[in-house]
Design an enzyme around this catalytic site. Structure first.
Site, PDB file in Angstrom:
ATOM      1  CG  HIS A  24      -1.946  -0.965   1.330  1.00 12.95           C
ATOM      2  ND1 HIS A  24      -1.983  -1.647   2.542  1.00 12.95           N
ATOM      3  CD2 HIS A  24      -2.850  -1.534   0.294  1.00 12.95           C
ATOM      4  CE1 HIS A  24      -3.201  -2.611   2.361  1.00 12.95           C
ATOM      5  NE2 HIS A  24      -3.497  -2.473   1.142  1.00 12.95           N
ATOM      6  CE  LYS A  48     -20.408 -11.029  14.082  1.00 14.83           C
ATOM      7  NZ  LYS A  48     -21.081 -11.613  13.006  1.00 14.83           N
ATOM      8  CB  SER A 135      -4.298  -6.801   4.759  1.00 14.09           C
ATOM      9  OG  SER A 135      -3.802  -5.360   4.206  1.00 14.09           O
TER      10      SER A 135
END
Ligand code: PNS
Length: 176
Positions: A24, A48, A135
């Site tokens: 990123h 979540k 990620s």
């Protein structure tokens, strides 16, 4: 406009950034050279399995780019095109790592164009050494005890370590 000069326009780089990776960072730095201003827009969703809350992600990214005057960090929810319109952005920047990214990115870009024809999507490639980074993998490797040094900014690594320590402390006290 002279070819080769910055377009003088604002671009949005949207994403989850949970967490920000060096891939990123690479794309943000490349876009900061092309656009007058780049807004890193963190999607606010209540996933979540997220490692960091949206305010934490924003704090981390701001810390990493604090010395870059034309990099702004913000959050958004709802449709990306609505956010881009509010910010008067002319482009959305997305990173493409491999062919496998292409189909999803292509669908999103064309849907966004359908919703807002004046908004261009610009695809950028990160440096080769980051093409396998995601990620999701960073979280998995770190949670299983692997090293993520060199794959995320040191600030992110610090935050991840602190999260892990807090999580272990919470577990050992039996707190939910
Ligand atoms: O980092 P990610 O998770 O790949 O980013 C995906 C993101 C945030 C760019 C995408 O999910 C998005 O734009 N969400 C906002 C909702 C929206 O506009 N959906 C329609 C997209 S075609």
């Amino acid at each position: 406009m002279t070819v080769g000069t910055p377009s003088g326009r604002l671009a949005v780089f949207p994403g989850s950034f949970d967490p920000l990776t060096n891939g990123h960072v690479d794309i943000i730095l490349r876009s900061a050279l092309l656009f007058e201003r780049i807004v890193v827009a963190v999607l606010v969703n209540q996933e979540k399995r997220a490692l960091f809350t949206p305010p934490e992600r924003i704090e981390i990214i701001r810390d990493v780019f604090c010395e870059y005057k034309n990099v702004e960090v913000d959050s958004f929810d709802g449709l990306l095109v609505d956010y881009a319109r509010r910010r008067r952005a002319t482009a959305v920047v997305r990173g493409i790592r491999a062919v496998s990214d292409f189909e999803y990115e292509f669908q999103m870009a064309l849907m966004n164009r359908h919703l807002e024809p004046s908004l261009e999507t610009v695809f950028m490639m990160p440096a080769e050494q980051y093409t396998y980074l995601s990620s999701r993998l960073i979280k998995e490797v770190f949670s299983l005890g692997g090293t993520v040094s060199g794959l995320v900014p040191p600030v992110v690594e610090d935050w991840m370590r602190r999260k892990k320590t807090a999580e272990s402390a919470r577990r050992s006290t039996g707190e939910k």
